[in-house]
Every structure is written in C-alpha cells, then in structure tokens.
Design a protein around this motif. Structure first.
Motif, PDB file in Angstrom:
ATOM      1  N   GLY A   9     -36.247 -21.053  14.308  1.00 20.80           N
ATOM      2  CA  GLY A   9     -36.338 -22.644  13.996  1.00 20.80           C
ATOM      3  C   GLY A   9     -37.478 -22.865  12.932  1.00 20.80           C
ATOM      4  O   GLY A   9     -37.366 -24.042  12.332  1.00 20.80           O
ATOM      5  N   LYS A  10     -38.086 -21.882  12.518  1.00 18.07           N
ATOM      6  CA  LYS A  10     -39.362 -22.059  11.759  1.00 18.07           C
ATOM      7  C   LYS A  10     -39.116 -20.956  10.516  1.00 18.07           C
ATOM      8  O   LYS A  10     -38.217 -20.147  10.517  1.00 18.07           O
ATOM      9  N   GLU A  11     -39.839 -21.440   9.288  1.00 21.18           N
ATOM     10  CA  GLU A  11     -39.650 -20.587   7.849  1.00 21.18           C
ATOM     11  C   GLU A  11     -40.250 -19.396   8.333  1.00 21.18           C
ATOM     12  O   GLU A  11     -41.097 -19.199   9.089  1.00 21.18           O
ATOM     13  N   ARG A  12     -40.008 -18.287   7.565  1.00 24.12           N
ATOM     14  CA  ARG A  12     -40.716 -16.976   7.540  1.00 24.12           C
ATOM     15  C   ARG A  12     -41.961 -17.403   6.870  1.00 24.12           C
ATOM     16  O   ARG A  12     -41.902 -17.742   5.672  1.00 24.12           O
ATOM     17  N   GLU A  13     -42.989 -17.006   7.505  1.00 28.75           N
ATOM     18  CA  GLU A  13     -44.307 -17.148   6.941  1.00 28.75           C
ATOM     19  C   GLU A  13     -45.106 -15.957   6.604  1.00 28.75           C
ATOM     20  O   GLU A  13     -44.841 -14.841   7.035  1.00 28.75           O
ATOM     21  N   PHE A  14     -45.852 -16.072   5.420  1.00 31.52           N
ATOM     22  CA  PHE A  14     -46.759 -15.006   4.965  1.00 31.52           C
ATOM     23  C   PHE A  14     -47.825 -14.598   6.096  1.00 31.52           C
ATOM     24  O   PHE A  14     -48.367 -15.452   6.364  1.00 31.52           O
ATOM     25  N   VAL A  15     -48.078 -13.326   6.140  1.00 34.23           N
ATOM     26  CA  VAL A  15     -49.026 -13.040   7.247  1.00 34.23           C
ATOM     27  C   VAL A  15     -50.123 -12.177   6.454  1.00 34.23           C
ATOM     28  O   VAL A  15     -51.493 -12.575   6.365  1.00 34.23           O
ATOM     29  N   ALA A  16     -49.664 -11.204   5.765  1.00 38.98           N
ATOM     30  CA  ALA A  16     -50.739 -10.230   4.791  1.00 38.98           C
ATOM     31  C   ALA A  16     -50.023  -9.405   3.514  1.00 38.98           C
ATOM     32  O   ALA A  16     -48.790  -9.429   3.819  1.00 38.98           O
ATOM     33  N   GLY A  17     -50.581  -9.350   2.731  1.00 41.46           N
ATOM     34  CA  GLY A  17     -49.994  -8.547   1.362  1.00 41.46           C
ATOM     35  C   GLY A  17     -50.963  -7.650   0.661  1.00 41.46           C
ATOM     36  O   GLY A  17     -52.243  -7.850   1.020  1.00 41.46           O
ATOM     37  N   MET A  18     -50.402  -6.630   0.141  1.00 43.75           N
ATOM     38  CA  MET A  18     -51.198  -5.937  -0.780  1.00 43.75           C
ATOM     39  C   MET A  18     -50.726  -5.637  -2.093  1.00 43.75           C
ATOM     40  O   MET A  18     -49.561  -5.672  -2.090  1.00 43.75           O
ATOM     41  N   SER A  19     -51.372  -5.737  -2.973  1.00 44.58           N
ATOM     42  CA  SER A  19     -50.854  -5.299  -4.415  1.00 44.58           C
ATOM     43  C   SER A  19     -50.444  -4.035  -4.567  1.00 44.58           C
ATOM     44  O   SER A  19     -50.719  -2.968  -3.876  1.00 44.58           O
ATOM     45  N   ARG A  20     -49.805  -3.695  -5.672  1.00 48.02           N
ATOM     46  CA  ARG A  20     -49.257  -2.591  -5.867  1.00 48.02           C
ATOM     47  C   ARG A  20     -50.271  -1.423  -6.141  1.00 48.02           C
ATOM     48  O   ARG A  20     -49.973  -0.185  -5.369  1.00 48.02           O
ATOM     49  N   SER A  21     -51.247  -1.650  -6.388  1.00 46.15           N
ATOM     50  CA  SER A  21     -52.346  -0.447  -6.586  1.00 46.15           C
ATOM     51  C   SER A  21     -53.129  -0.320  -5.426  1.00 46.15           C
ATOM     52  O   SER A  21     -53.864   0.589  -5.142  1.00 46.15           O
ATOM     53  N   GLY A  22     -52.856  -1.293  -4.520  1.00 44.58           N
ATOM     54  CA  GLY A  22     -53.802  -1.348  -3.147  1.00 44.58           C
ATOM     55  C   GLY A  22     -55.132  -1.803  -3.355  1.00 44.58           C
ATOM     56  O   GLY A  22     -55.718  -2.155  -2.381  1.00 44.58           O
ATOM     57  N   GLY A  23     -55.353  -2.184  -4.559  1.00 46.82           N
ATOM     58  CA  GLY A  23     -56.986  -2.749  -4.684  1.00 46.82           C
ATOM     59  C   GLY A  23     -56.961  -4.378  -4.226  1.00 46.82           C
ATOM     60  O   GLY A  23     -58.157  -4.526  -4.257  1.00 46.82           O
ATOM     61  N   ARG A  24     -55.744  -4.885  -4.199  1.00 51.59           N
ATOM     62  CA  ARG A  24     -56.161  -6.328  -3.573  1.00 51.59           C
ATOM     63  C   ARG A  24     -55.385  -6.622  -2.216  1.00 51.59           C
ATOM     64  O   ARG A  24     -54.262  -6.321  -2.077  1.00 51.59           O
ATOM     65  N   LEU A  25     -55.996  -7.269  -1.559  1.00 55.36           N
ATOM     66  CA  LEU A  25     -55.303  -7.649  -0.138  1.00 55.36           C
ATOM     67  C   LEU A  25     -55.574  -9.308  -0.117  1.00 55.36           C
ATOM     68  O   LEU A  25     -56.357  -9.729  -0.640  1.00 55.36           O
ATOM     69  N   SER A  26     -54.383  -9.799   0.541  1.00 54.13           N
ATOM     70  CA  SER A  26     -54.395 -11.170   0.983  1.00 54.13           C
ATOM     71  C   SER A  26     -54.057 -11.430   2.338  1.00 54.13           C
ATOM     72  O   SER A  26     -52.990 -10.528   2.675  1.00 54.13           O
ATOM     73  N   TYR A  27     -54.591 -12.380   3.052  1.00 56.97           N
ATOM     74  CA  TYR A  27     -54.331 -12.674   4.440  1.00 56.97           C
ATOM     75  C   TYR A  27     -54.293 -14.099   4.658  1.00 56.97           C
ATOM     76  O   TYR A  27     -54.796 -14.938   3.899  1.00 56.97           O
ATOM     77  N   ALA A  28     -52.948 -14.490   5.346  1.00 64.85           N
ATOM     78  CA  ALA A  28     -53.052 -15.720   5.831  1.00 64.85           C
ATOM     79  C   ALA A  28     -54.303 -16.160   6.583  1.00 64.85           C
ATOM     80  O   ALA A  28     -54.740 -15.279   7.178  1.00 64.85           O
ATOM     81  N   ASP A  29     -54.536 -17.399   6.621  1.00 63.52           N
ATOM     82  CA  ASP A  29     -55.659 -18.002   7.374  1.00 63.52           C
ATOM     83  C   ASP A  29     -55.704 -17.523   8.767  1.00 63.52           C
ATOM     84  O   ASP A  29     -56.749 -17.348   9.468  1.00 63.52           O
ATOM     85  N   SER A  30     -54.497 -17.542   9.498  1.00 63.12           N
ATOM     86  CA  SER A  30     -54.132 -17.241  10.925  1.00 63.12           C
ATOM     87  C   SER A  30     -54.528 -15.830  11.199  1.00 63.12           C
ATOM     88  O   SER A  30     -54.803 -15.209  12.438  1.00 63.12           O
ATOM     89  N   ALA A  31     -54.513 -14.973  10.081  1.00 66.27           N
ATOM     90  CA  ALA A  31     -54.602 -13.462  10.276  1.00 66.27           C
ATOM     91  C   ALA A  31     -55.930 -12.944   9.995  1.00 66.27           C
ATOM     92  O   ALA A  31     -56.552 -11.774  10.227  1.00 66.27           O
ATOM     93  N   LYS A  32     -56.595 -13.672   9.355  1.00 64.56           N
ATOM     94  CA  LYS A  32     -57.859 -13.244   8.708  1.00 64.56           C
ATOM     95  C   LYS A  32     -59.239 -12.951   9.892  1.00 64.56           C
ATOM     96  O   LYS A  32     -59.030 -13.871  10.848  1.00 64.56           O
ATOM     97  N   GLY A  33     -59.650 -11.920   9.812  1.00 65.22           N
ATOM     98  CA  GLY A  33     -60.632 -11.692  10.848  1.00 65.22           C
ATOM     99  C   GLY A  33     -59.931 -10.737  12.069  1.00 65.22           C
ATOM    100  O   GLY A  33     -60.790 -10.421  12.998  1.00 65.22           O
ATOM    101  N   ARG A  34     -58.754 -10.870  12.224  1.00 66.65           N
ATOM    102  CA  ARG A  34     -57.681 -10.029  13.200  1.00 66.65           C
ATOM    103  C   ARG A  34     -56.942  -9.194  12.866  1.00 66.65           C
ATOM    104  O   ARG A  34     -56.778  -8.220  13.364  1.00 66.65           O
TER     105      ARG A  34
END
Length: 124
Positions: free
Chosen positions: A42-67
C-alpha cells in the motif's frame, strides 16, 4: 542489459543485523549507478541508499543513515547493503536497482533495471 538478483533477507529481531546482496549478471555493475529501495503493501517504493557509478558518492535516506552501509565488490559484480540496529519499521521488501548514469537516482522512475526483491521482516 544487466540482470539483478537479491538475497539475504529474512526474519530478525529488533536490534539485529542483516546483509542484503545484489548479484549482477550480463553487465558489470561499475557501468551503472545503483540503488536499494524498499516497499511495504500500500505504500510507494522508497529510496534507501544509492551509489554513483564510480562508487565515489553514496547517498542514504534519513531512515538509513548511521545504521545501513552500502558497498560494492567489483570482482564479484555484487552490491551489498549491511543493515544494523534493525527496527520493526524496516520491515519491507527490499529491491536492488541499476541505472545507466553517473548520478545516483532517488526515485523509482530513475532506474531502468530491478531485481525481484527480498523480504526483510524485523520483529519487535
């Protein structure tokens, strides 16, 4: 094109850990930016974490940061999501996704290739 297969989901108690894997075939993962998403009924698919093609950049959802920690093993052509300190609200189907871009995508529509998903259930 790339084919993606997730594994590593399961049932874990709150506070526990799981390591999700995303095995790729057909193309090397280093030619894609990658993401992990999750979805509950019943919910939208939500972003958790991502990595750029080079691997040099990472991004985390607030809910995932630190864990959660995202990593890639080029030799194994695989992507991993280490999830620690799991909470019941982390319960969802987790999906691995790939996009032929140098940039991390933050939405479902940014990605062209998806795995079938793996269920993560965190009990309280």
């Amino acid at each position: 094109q790339v084919q993606l297969v997730e594994s590593g989901g399961g049932l874990v108690q709150a506070g526990g850990s799981l390591r999700l894997s995303c095995a790729a075939s057909g193309r090397t993962l280093s030619t894609y930016s990658m993401g992990w998403f999750r979805q509950t009924p019943g919910k939208e698919r939500e972003f958790v974490a991502g990595m750029s093609r080079s691997g040099g950049r990472l991004s985390y959802a607030d809910s995932a940061k630190g864990r959660f920690t995202l990593s890639r093993d080029n030799a194994k052509n695989a992507l991993y999501l280490q999830m620690n300190s799991l909470k019941p609200e982390d319960t969802a189907v987790y999906y691995c996704a790939a996009r032929p871009s140098i940039w991390i995508g933050m939405t479902r529509s940014d990605y062209d290739y998806w795995g079938q998903g793996t269920q993560v259930t965190v009990s309280s």
